[in-house]
Scaffold this motif. Sequence first.
Motif, mmCIF file in Angstrom:
data_model
loop_
_atom_site.group_PDB
_atom_site.id
_atom_site.type_symbol
_atom_site.label_atom_id
_atom_site.label_comp_id
_atom_site.label_asym_id
_atom_site.label_seq_id
_atom_site.Cartn_x
_atom_site.Cartn_y
_atom_site.Cartn_z
ATOM 1 N N LYS A 75 39.831 28.553 29.362
ATOM 2 C CA LYS A 75 39.953 28.814 30.789
ATOM 3 C C LYS A 75 40.659 27.687 31.536
ATOM 4 C CE LYS A 75 36.223 32.073 31.491
ATOM 5 N NZ LYS A 75 35.172 32.452 32.427
ATOM 6 N N ARG A 76 40.992 26.600 30.842
ATOM 7 C CA ARG A 76 41.705 25.494 31.480
ATOM 8 C C ARG A 76 43.195 25.515 31.171
ATOM 9 N NH1 ARG A 76 37.704 21.451 28.815
ATOM 10 N NH2 ARG A 76 38.209 23.018 27.303
ATOM 11 N N ARG A 77 43.595 26.182 30.122
ATOM 12 C CA ARG A 77 45.003 26.238 29.723
ATOM 13 C C ARG A 77 45.523 27.653 29.927
ATOM 14 N NH1 ARG A 77 43.895 22.534 24.614
ATOM 15 N NH2 ARG A 77 43.687 20.583 25.784
ATOM 16 N N LEU A 78 46.168 27.839 31.049
ATOM 17 C CA LEU A 78 46.601 29.179 31.436
ATOM 18 C C LEU A 78 48.079 29.425 31.180
ATOM 19 C CD1 LEU A 78 44.612 29.436 34.777
ATOM 20 C CD2 LEU A 78 43.935 30.177 32.480
ATOM 21 N N HIS A 79 48.745 28.484 30.559
ATOM 22 C CA HIS A 79 50.182 28.629 30.309
ATOM 23 C C HIS A 79 50.400 29.369 28.987
ATOM 24 C CE1 HIS A 79 54.332 27.734 31.223
ATOM 25 N NE2 HIS A 79 54.529 27.419 29.957
ATOM 26 N N GLN A 80 49.841 30.569 28.901
ATOM 27 C CA GLN A 80 50.030 31.372 27.692
ATOM 28 C C GLN A 80 51.064 32.443 27.973
ATOM 29 O OE1 GLN A 80 45.982 33.011 27.160
ATOM 30 N NE2 GLN A 80 46.962 34.942 26.776
ATOM 31 N N PRO A 81 51.884 32.742 26.992
ATOM 32 C CA PRO A 81 52.975 33.705 27.222
ATOM 33 C C PRO A 81 52.472 35.125 27.467
ATOM 34 C CG PRO A 81 52.904 33.033 24.921
ATOM 35 C CD PRO A 81 51.878 32.221 25.630
ATOM 36 N N LEU A 82 53.244 35.834 28.274
ATOM 37 C CA LEU A 82 52.999 37.253 28.527
ATOM 38 C C LEU A 82 54.208 38.035 28.049
ATOM 39 C CD1 LEU A 82 51.683 37.186 32.216
ATOM 40 C CD2 LEU A 82 50.319 37.354 30.121
ATOM 41 N N ALA A 83 53.954 39.201 27.501
ATOM 42 C CA ALA A 83 55.047 40.110 27.153
ATOM 43 C C ALA A 83 55.464 40.858 28.421
ATOM 44 C CB ALA A 83 54.589 41.095 26.085
ATOM 45 N N VAL A 84 56.628 41.455 28.391
ATOM 46 C CA VAL A 84 57.127 42.209 29.539
ATOM 47 C C VAL A 84 56.146 43.313 29.938
ATOM 48 C CG1 VAL A 84 58.984 43.713 30.333
ATOM 49 C CG2 VAL A 84 59.514 41.696 28.975
ATOM 50 N N ASP A 85 55.482 43.899 28.958
ATOM 51 C CA ASP A 85 54.561 44.999 29.234
ATOM 52 C C ASP A 85 53.093 44.592 29.132
ATOM 53 O OD1 ASP A 85 54.573 44.588 26.509
ATOM 54 O OD2 ASP A 85 54.611 46.712 25.999
ATOM 55 N N SER A 86 52.802 43.302 29.248
ATOM 56 C CA SER A 86 51.415 42.831 29.165
ATOM 57 C C SER A 86 50.575 43.367 30.314
ATOM 58 C CB SER A 86 51.356 41.293 29.199
ATOM 59 O OG SER A 86 51.686 40.748 27.964
ATOM 60 N N GLU A 87 49.274 43.497 30.039
ATOM 61 C CA GLU A 87 48.321 43.856 31.077
ATOM 62 C C GLU A 87 47.310 42.728 31.191
ATOM 63 O OE1 GLU A 87 46.677 47.923 31.920
ATOM 64 O OE2 GLU A 87 44.854 46.956 31.180
ATOM 65 N N VAL A 88 47.177 42.192 32.389
ATOM 66 C CA VAL A 88 46.221 41.129 32.687
ATOM 67 C C VAL A 88 45.098 41.764 33.493
ATOM 68 C CG1 VAL A 88 45.868 38.938 33.861
ATOM 69 C CG2 VAL A 88 48.044 39.394 32.695
ATOM 70 N N TYR A 89 43.874 41.609 33.028
ATOM 71 C CA TYR A 89 42.729 42.192 33.721
ATOM 72 C C TYR A 89 41.841 41.055 34.196
ATOM 73 C CZ TYR A 89 39.305 45.781 34.862
ATOM 74 O OH TYR A 89 38.474 46.635 35.543
ATOM 75 N N VAL A 90 41.573 41.000 35.499
ATOM 76 C CA VAL A 90 40.746 39.951 36.090
ATOM 77 C C VAL A 90 39.473 40.616 36.580
ATOM 78 C CG1 VAL A 90 40.620 38.131 37.829
ATOM 79 C CG2 VAL A 90 42.833 38.738 36.838
ATOM 80 N N MET A 91 38.333 40.073 36.140
ATOM 81 C CA MET A 91 37.067 40.680 36.512
ATOM 82 C C MET A 91 35.996 39.631 36.710
ATOM 83 S SD MET A 91 35.914 42.248 32.828
ATOM 84 C CE MET A 91 34.339 42.808 33.404
ATOM 85 N N GLN A 92 34.944 40.036 37.353
ATOM 86 C CA GLN A 92 33.780 39.190 37.514
ATOM 87 C C GLN A 92 33.029 39.234 36.191
ATOM 88 O OE1 GLN A 92 31.390 40.495 40.756
ATOM 89 N NE2 GLN A 92 30.138 38.672 40.792
ATOM 90 N N ALA A 93 32.757 38.043 35.636
ATOM 91 C CA ALA A 93 32.043 37.972 34.362
ATOM 92 C C ALA A 93 30.569 38.326 34.589
ATOM 93 C CB ALA A 93 32.171 36.583 33.758
ATOM 94 N N LEU A 94 29.978 38.960 33.616
ATOM 95 C CA LEU A 94 28.569 39.319 33.678
ATOM 96 C C LEU A 94 27.791 38.500 32.675
ATOM 97 C CD1 LEU A 94 28.978 43.193 33.807
ATOM 98 C CD2 LEU A 94 28.655 41.641 35.719
ATOM 99 N N SER A 95 26.575 38.184 33.029
ATOM 100 C CA SER A 95 25.721 37.452 32.090
ATOM 101 C C SER A 95 24.341 38.073 32.131
ATOM 102 C CB SER A 95 25.670 35.974 32.452
ATOM 103 O OG SER A 95 25.103 35.796 33.733
ATOM 104 N N GLY A 96 23.543 37.693 31.199
ATOM 105 C CA GLY A 96 22.184 38.215 31.154
ATOM 106 C C GLY A 96 21.881 38.791 29.782
ATOM 107 N N GLY A 97 20.785 39.427 29.675
ATOM 108 C CA GLY A 97 20.426 39.924 28.360
ATOM 109 C C GLY A 97 19.647 41.161 28.374
#
Length: 97
Positions: A75-97
Motif C-alpha cells: 500500500k506504500r508503493r503505488l507505482h505499478q503498471p496498468l494495462a490500457v484495459d486495466s480495471e482499478v477498484y477502490v473500496m472500503q476494506a472490511l474487517s471482523g470475523g
Amino acid sequence: MAKIVLAPALARWLQEPAGAQGTETTTVAQAAHLDAALEELFARYPRLRSYVLDEHGAVRHHVAIFVDGTAIGDKRRLHQPLAVDSEVYVMQALSGG
C-alpha cells in the motif's frame, strides 16, 4: 484508458452526485501507472484523497485497492503498471470475523 470503479460506500466523498444510491461510480484515467491514475481520480474528486491516502501517500488501512481483480500487495508503493484495459477498484476494506 484504465477504468476506475469506486464502491458505493465511497459516494459520500464525491463532490458530485454519484447516481443512484447504492451504485458504483465509474470513471477512466489515461495513466500508465496506478499512482498516476489515482492522481487523475483525486483531481476529479479532491475530497476522496484524504480518505484513500494517508499523509505519506500510502493507501490507508481501511481502504482496499484491486487492479484487475488482485489486491495491491504494498500500500506504500503505488507505482505499478496498468494495462490500457486495466480495471482499478477502490473500496472500503472490511474487517471482523
